[in-house]
Design an enzyme around this catalytic site. Structure first.
Site, PDB file in Angstrom:
ATOM      1  N   TYR A  58     -85.456  -0.154 -42.370  1.00 54.68           N
ATOM      2  CA  TYR A  58     -86.368   0.436 -41.389  1.00 54.68           C
ATOM      3  C   TYR A  58     -87.720   0.613 -42.066  1.00 54.68           C
ATOM      4  O   TYR A  58     -87.900   1.503 -42.902  1.00 54.68           O
ATOM      5  CB  TYR A  58     -85.808   1.771 -40.911  1.00 54.68           C
ATOM      6  CG  TYR A  58     -86.595   2.461 -39.816  1.00 54.68           C
ATOM      7  CD1 TYR A  58     -87.654   1.845 -39.161  1.00 54.68           C
ATOM      8  CD2 TYR A  58     -86.254   3.756 -39.426  1.00 54.68           C
ATOM      9  CE1 TYR A  58     -88.362   2.484 -38.155  1.00 54.68           C
ATOM     10  CE2 TYR A  58     -86.949   4.409 -38.416  1.00 54.68           C
ATOM     11  CZ  TYR A  58     -88.000   3.770 -37.792  1.00 54.68           C
ATOM     12  OH  TYR A  58     -88.690   4.418 -36.800  1.00 54.68           O
ATOM     13  N   LYS A  88     -85.713  -3.253 -38.945  1.00 55.30           N
ATOM     14  CA  LYS A  88     -86.404  -2.626 -37.832  1.00 55.30           C
ATOM     15  C   LYS A  88     -87.852  -2.489 -38.270  1.00 55.30           C
ATOM     16  O   LYS A  88     -88.187  -1.673 -39.127  1.00 55.30           O
ATOM     17  CB  LYS A  88     -85.795  -1.261 -37.518  1.00 55.30           C
ATOM     18  CG  LYS A  88     -86.535  -0.506 -36.419  1.00 55.30           C
ATOM     19  CD  LYS A  88     -85.956   0.881 -36.195  1.00 55.30           C
ATOM     20  CE  LYS A  88     -86.792   1.638 -35.170  1.00 55.30           C
ATOM     21  NZ  LYS A  88     -86.288   3.019 -34.955  1.00 55.30           N
TER      22      LYS A  88
END
Length: 217
Positions: A48, A76
Protein backbone atom coordinates in the site's frame (compact mmCIF):
# COMPACT_ATOMS: atom_id res chain seq x y z
CA UNK A 1 6.03 -8.80 11.83
CA UNK A 2 4.03 -10.34 14.68
CA UNK A 3 0.83 -8.62 13.52
CA UNK A 4 1.19 -10.23 10.10
CA UNK A 5 1.74 -13.59 11.75
CA UNK A 6 -1.27 -13.09 13.97
CA UNK A 7 -3.48 -12.05 11.06
CA UNK A 8 -2.48 -15.23 9.25
CA UNK A 9 -3.26 -17.33 12.30
CA UNK A 10 -6.78 -15.95 12.70
CA UNK A 11 -7.67 -16.58 9.06
CA UNK A 12 -6.92 -13.48 6.98
CA UNK A 13 -6.98 -14.28 3.26
CA UNK A 14 -4.33 -11.70 2.36
CA UNK A 15 -2.33 -8.81 3.81
CA UNK A 16 -2.53 -5.12 2.91
CA UNK A 17 0.78 -3.74 4.12
CA UNK A 18 1.11 0.04 4.28
CA UNK A 19 4.45 1.75 3.73
CA UNK A 20 6.19 2.34 7.07
CA UNK A 21 5.64 5.90 8.25
CA UNK A 22 7.46 8.55 10.29
CA UNK A 23 11.09 7.37 10.02
CA UNK A 24 11.31 7.62 6.21
CA UNK A 25 13.17 4.34 5.55
CA UNK A 26 15.69 4.07 2.74
CA UNK A 27 15.00 1.93 -0.35
CA UNK A 28 17.15 -0.80 1.17
CA UNK A 29 15.25 -0.51 4.45
CA UNK A 30 11.94 -0.86 2.62
CA UNK A 31 13.21 -3.93 0.81
CA UNK A 32 14.36 -5.59 4.01
CA UNK A 33 11.08 -4.66 5.71
CA UNK A 34 8.96 -6.32 3.05
CA UNK A 35 11.25 -9.33 2.85
CA UNK A 36 10.67 -9.85 6.58
CA UNK A 37 6.89 -9.45 6.20
CA UNK A 38 6.83 -11.93 3.33
CA UNK A 39 8.69 -14.48 5.45
CA UNK A 40 6.17 -14.12 8.28
CA UNK A 41 3.14 -15.31 6.29
CA UNK A 42 2.10 -17.71 3.56
CA UNK A 43 -0.71 -15.36 2.49
CA UNK A 44 -0.57 -13.00 -0.51
CA UNK A 45 0.73 -9.51 0.28
CA UNK A 46 -0.57 -6.32 -1.28
CA UNK A 47 1.70 -3.30 -0.86
CA UNK A 48 0.00 0.00 0.00
CA UNK A 49 1.85 3.05 -1.29
CA UNK A 50 0.36 6.24 0.10
CA UNK A 51 3.14 8.83 0.50
CA UNK A 52 0.68 11.60 1.30
CA UNK A 53 0.01 9.89 4.62
CA UNK A 54 3.29 8.12 5.37
CA UNK A 55 5.86 10.61 3.96
CA UNK A 56 7.58 7.70 2.19
CA UNK A 57 7.07 6.84 -1.47
CA UNK A 58 7.81 3.51 -3.15
CA UNK A 59 8.88 4.57 -6.65
CA UNK A 60 8.17 2.33 -9.65
CA UNK A 61 11.71 0.99 -9.84
CA UNK A 62 11.58 -0.12 -6.20
CA UNK A 63 8.12 -1.62 -6.69
CA UNK A 64 9.64 -3.68 -9.51
CA UNK A 65 12.28 -4.98 -7.09
CA UNK A 66 9.71 -5.77 -4.41
CA UNK A 67 7.65 -7.66 -7.00
CA UNK A 68 10.42 -10.26 -7.08
CA UNK A 69 9.90 -11.11 -3.40
CA UNK A 70 7.88 -14.31 -3.11
CA UNK A 71 4.43 -13.61 -1.75
CA UNK A 72 4.17 -9.97 -2.82
CA UNK A 73 1.51 -9.98 -5.49
CA UNK A 74 0.12 -6.48 -5.90
CA UNK A 75 0.12 -2.81 -4.99
CA UNK A 76 -2.61 -0.45 -3.88
CA UNK A 77 -1.26 2.70 -5.50
CA UNK A 78 -2.32 5.99 -3.94
CA UNK A 79 0.38 8.05 -5.66
CA UNK A 80 -1.54 9.10 -8.75
CA UNK A 81 1.55 10.60 -10.40
CA UNK A 82 3.13 7.13 -10.51
CA UNK A 83 0.03 5.10 -11.33
CA UNK A 84 1.24 2.50 -13.82
CA UNK A 85 1.53 -1.22 -14.37
CA UNK A 86 4.51 -2.91 -12.70
CA UNK A 87 5.62 -6.28 -13.99
CA UNK A 88 4.84 -8.95 -11.42
CA UNK A 89 2.30 -6.88 -9.47
CA UNK A 90 -1.46 -6.60 -9.77
CA UNK A 91 -2.39 -2.90 -9.82
CA UNK A 92 -5.18 -1.60 -7.58
CA UNK A 93 -6.36 1.99 -7.37
CA UNK A 94 -5.77 3.56 -3.98
CA UNK A 95 -7.72 6.74 -4.72
CA UNK A 96 -11.38 6.83 -5.73
CA UNK A 97 -10.65 9.40 -8.43
CA UNK A 98 -8.12 7.12 -10.17
CA UNK A 99 -10.28 3.99 -10.24
CA UNK A 100 -11.50 4.44 -13.82
CA UNK A 101 -7.97 5.27 -15.02
CA UNK A 102 -6.60 2.20 -13.25
CA UNK A 103 -9.15 -0.02 -15.00
CA UNK A 104 -8.42 1.65 -18.35
CA UNK A 105 -4.76 0.68 -18.05
CA UNK A 106 -5.61 -2.93 -17.22
CA UNK A 107 -5.50 -2.76 -13.45
CA UNK A 108 -7.09 -5.43 -11.27
CA UNK A 109 -9.45 -3.09 -9.40
CA UNK A 110 -9.38 -0.80 -6.41
CA UNK A 111 -9.60 -0.64 -2.63
CA UNK A 112 -11.70 2.47 -2.26
CA UNK A 113 -13.59 4.64 0.20
CA UNK A 114 -16.63 5.37 -1.97
CA UNK A 115 -17.25 1.66 -2.53
CA UNK A 116 -18.72 1.56 0.99
CA UNK A 117 -21.52 3.83 -0.22
CA UNK A 118 -21.83 3.36 -4.00
CA UNK A 119 -20.19 -0.02 -4.43
CA UNK A 120 -22.71 -1.24 -6.99
CA UNK A 121 -22.10 1.77 -9.22
CA UNK A 122 -18.34 1.36 -8.94
CA UNK A 123 -18.73 -2.31 -9.86
CA UNK A 124 -20.46 -1.17 -13.04
CA UNK A 125 -17.21 0.51 -14.08
CA UNK A 126 -15.71 -2.99 -14.18
CA UNK A 127 -18.67 -4.65 -15.88
CA UNK A 128 -19.54 -1.87 -18.33
CA UNK A 129 -16.24 -0.52 -19.67
CA UNK A 130 -18.00 1.28 -22.52
CA UNK A 131 -19.81 3.42 -19.92
CA UNK A 132 -16.90 3.70 -17.48
CA UNK A 133 -16.13 7.36 -18.08
CA UNK A 134 -19.80 8.32 -17.79
CA UNK A 135 -20.28 6.39 -14.54
CA UNK A 136 -17.08 7.82 -13.09
CA UNK A 137 -18.16 11.37 -13.96
CA UNK A 138 -21.47 10.77 -12.21
CA UNK A 139 -19.73 9.69 -9.02
CA UNK A 140 -17.26 12.56 -8.72
CA UNK A 141 -19.46 14.36 -6.21
CA UNK A 142 -19.45 11.23 -4.04
CA UNK A 143 -15.66 11.14 -4.04
CA UNK A 144 -15.49 14.84 -3.16
CA UNK A 145 -18.15 14.73 -0.45
CA UNK A 146 -16.62 11.78 1.39
CA UNK A 147 -13.33 13.68 1.60
CA UNK A 148 -14.70 17.04 2.75
CA UNK A 149 -12.70 16.49 5.91
CA UNK A 150 -10.39 13.86 7.37
CA UNK A 151 -11.43 10.39 6.28
CA UNK A 152 -13.44 8.41 7.31
CA UNK A 153 -15.52 11.13 9.03
CA UNK A 154 -17.95 11.65 6.15
CA UNK A 155 -17.99 7.99 5.17
CA UNK A 156 -19.09 6.96 8.65
CA UNK A 157 -21.66 9.75 8.63
CA UNK A 158 -23.04 8.43 5.32
CA UNK A 159 -23.18 4.86 6.56
CA UNK A 160 -24.90 5.89 9.78
CA UNK A 161 -27.47 7.92 7.81
CA UNK A 162 -28.11 4.82 5.70
CA UNK A 163 -28.79 2.79 8.86
CA UNK A 164 -25.64 0.70 8.91
CA UNK A 165 -24.62 1.65 12.48
CA UNK A 166 -21.00 2.27 11.53
CA UNK A 167 -20.29 3.80 14.92
CA UNK A 168 -18.30 6.87 15.80
CA UNK A 169 -14.69 7.98 15.62
CA UNK A 170 -11.73 8.13 17.94
CA UNK A 171 -9.56 11.17 18.51
CA UNK A 172 -8.00 13.01 16.83
CA UNK A 173 -10.84 12.38 14.37
CA UNK A 174 -14.12 14.07 15.26
CA UNK A 175 -17.71 13.74 14.09
CA UNK A 176 -18.94 15.58 11.00
CA UNK A 177 -20.03 19.17 11.53
CA UNK A 178 -23.60 20.20 10.72
CA UNK A 179 -22.41 21.59 7.39
CA UNK A 180 -20.50 18.42 6.50
CA UNK A 181 -23.44 16.26 7.54
CA UNK A 182 -25.79 18.32 5.40
CA UNK A 183 -23.48 17.87 2.40
CA UNK A 184 -23.34 14.11 2.97
CA UNK A 185 -27.11 13.91 3.32
CA UNK A 186 -27.63 15.92 0.12
CA UNK A 187 -25.23 13.65 -1.78
CA UNK A 188 -27.12 10.54 -0.64
CA UNK A 189 -30.40 12.08 -1.79
CA UNK A 190 -28.92 13.02 -5.19
CA UNK A 191 -27.87 9.42 -5.73
CA UNK A 192 -31.19 7.94 -4.65
CA UNK A 193 -29.73 6.30 -1.55
CA UNK A 194 -31.83 8.37 0.82
CA UNK A 195 -35.15 9.94 -0.10
CA UNK A 196 -35.90 13.53 0.81
CA UNK A 197 -38.42 12.57 3.51
CA UNK A 198 -35.93 10.23 5.19
CA UNK A 199 -33.26 12.90 4.97
CA UNK A 200 -35.42 15.38 6.85
CA UNK A 201 -36.78 12.97 9.45
CA UNK A 202 -35.55 12.98 13.07
CA UNK A 203 -34.02 9.52 12.57
CA UNK A 204 -31.81 10.92 9.83
CA UNK A 205 -30.86 14.04 11.72
CA UNK A 206 -27.35 12.68 11.98
CA UNK A 207 -26.76 12.75 15.70
CA UNK A 208 -23.26 11.35 16.21
CA UNK A 209 -23.04 7.74 17.22
CA UNK A 210 -21.18 7.04 20.45
CA UNK A 211 -17.42 6.71 20.03
CA UNK A 212 -16.10 3.20 19.46
CA UNK A 213 -12.60 1.85 19.63
CA UNK A 214 -12.65 0.40 16.14
CA UNK A 215 -9.85 1.10 13.68
CA UNK A 216 -10.56 4.45 12.08
CA UNK A 217 -8.32 4.35 8.98
Amino acid sequence: MHLTERASEVGADAMLSVTPYYNKPSPLGLKRHYEAIAKSTDKPILLYNIPGRTATNIPPELLAELARIEGIEGVKQANSAELRQIEGLELYAGDDATFARTLDMGGAGGILVSSHVVGNEMRRMVDEPQRRAEIDAGLRDVYETLFLTASPTCTKAALNLLGHEAGGLRLPLVEATEEELAAVRAMLVRHGLLDSEEASSPAAAGAPAPPVQAHSA
